[in-house]
Enzyme design. Structure first.
Site, mmCIF file in Angstrom:
data_model
loop_
_atom_site.group_PDB
_atom_site.id
_atom_site.type_symbol
_atom_site.label_atom_id
_atom_site.label_comp_id
_atom_site.label_asym_id
_atom_site.label_seq_id
_atom_site.Cartn_x
_atom_site.Cartn_y
_atom_site.Cartn_z
ATOM 1 N N GLU A 46 0.860 -1.177 0.000
ATOM 2 C CA GLU A 46 0.000 0.000 0.000
ATOM 3 C C GLU A 46 0.898 1.229 0.000
ATOM 4 O O GLU A 46 1.676 1.434 0.936
ATOM 5 C CB GLU A 46 -0.896 0.005 1.235
ATOM 6 C CG GLU A 46 -1.870 -1.156 1.261
ATOM 7 C CD GLU A 46 -2.563 -1.290 2.602
ATOM 8 O OE1 GLU A 46 -2.608 -0.292 3.354
ATOM 9 O OE2 GLU A 46 -3.053 -2.393 2.906
ATOM 10 N N ASP A 57 -4.980 8.766 10.711
ATOM 11 C CA ASP A 57 -3.614 8.347 10.992
ATOM 12 C C ASP A 57 -3.074 8.941 12.286
ATOM 13 O O ASP A 57 -3.398 10.065 12.661
ATOM 14 C CB ASP A 57 -2.698 8.739 9.821
ATOM 15 C CG ASP A 57 -3.011 7.949 8.571
ATOM 16 O OD1 ASP A 57 -3.033 6.719 8.667
ATOM 17 O OD2 ASP A 57 -3.251 8.552 7.521
#
Length: 256
Positions: A46, A57
């Site tokens: 990814e 995140d």
């Protein structure tokens, strides 16, 4: 079938996916890192396209995104870097990022360019399922780009069934509802959640992410799913000296 489907048809256990941010720690090493990860034994990858407000995140990936942006990374440059991807990398590759830069780039243009450089799928955590289904599904299908949906411990069964219906490669099972960068704590609640999803017998494979940073966590996750995703731990590793040469050491520390 794209490369993701081929992978899950030929090897559907103990799969390792590794996430890293394009343009971090250096601007021009994106394909070098991808190639090194494949040679070291990663099953798929990814590649994050950085965004200034990565809400899902934790600090590690947030910092890598900011550094990548400071280095000059953007979607135009990323697609330029990926032009030679398939001369050097054969495993499946996904792009991961947020809806804002993708929409600004143009979704049709984004899908066409991703297909042109050999990308197999995308993960866009903040792309609503309704918008995908009504606005973008046909575009993704036309370019054979798999859209990967996320499931959390709070996702209702009806929504999971709908995600399974709309998915064409795998479902990304978040180990918790927190941000990236934590540790996988396999207590009773998490085990019950993983078992609940596994017992639903969905048609798509499951891959667990968030909190996978060592072999113990990888083994726990792959007991319930087809594979696991390592992100923050690898991004931290990329800050170390001689990271390219030492990628085999990192992958071995996860897969054994």
């Amino acid at each position: 079938m794209n490369r993701l489907n081929q992978l899950f048809n030929t090897k559907n256990k103990n799969l390792l996916s590794v996430y890293f941010t394009a343009g971090y720690p250096e601007l021009n090493t994106t394909v070098d890192i991808a190639e090194a990860l494949e040679k070291a034994g990663a099953d798929f990858l990814e590649i994050g396209f950085p965004y200034s407000d990565p809400v899902a995140d934790g600090p590690t990936i947030q910092n890598s995104s900011q550094k990548a942006l400071d280095n000059g990374m953007n979607l135009n440059l990323l697609f330029e870097q990926l032009a030679d991807l398939r001369k050097r990398v054969s495993i499946p590759v996904l792009l991961m990022g947020y809806a804002n830069p993708m929409v600004q780039y143009g979704v049709e243009r984004f899908c066409a360019k991703a297909a042109e450089v050999g990308v197999d799928g995308v993960i866009v955590p903040d792309l609503p399922m309704y918008e995908y289904e009504t606005l973008y599904k046909d575009c993704f299908a036309q370019h054979k780009i798999s859209n990967i949906f996320l499931v959390t411990p709070q996702t209702a069964e009806a929504r999971i069934r709908k995600i399974d219906e709309l998915s064409s490669s795998f479902i990304y099972l978040l180990s918790s509802a927190s941000i990236t960068g934590g540790s996988l704590e396999l207590g009773d609640v998490t085990e019950t959640y993983f078992k609940r999803i596994k017992d639903m017998e969905l048609k798509n494979p499951l891959v667990i992410g968030f909190g996978i940073g060592n072999k113990a966590a990888f083994d726990k996750a792959t007991a319930y799913a087809n594979g696991a995703i390592v992100g923050s731990a690898f991004v931290k590793f990329l800050a170390e000296d001689n990271y390219l040469q030492r990628i085999p050491e990192f992958v071995k520390s996860i897969k054994g």
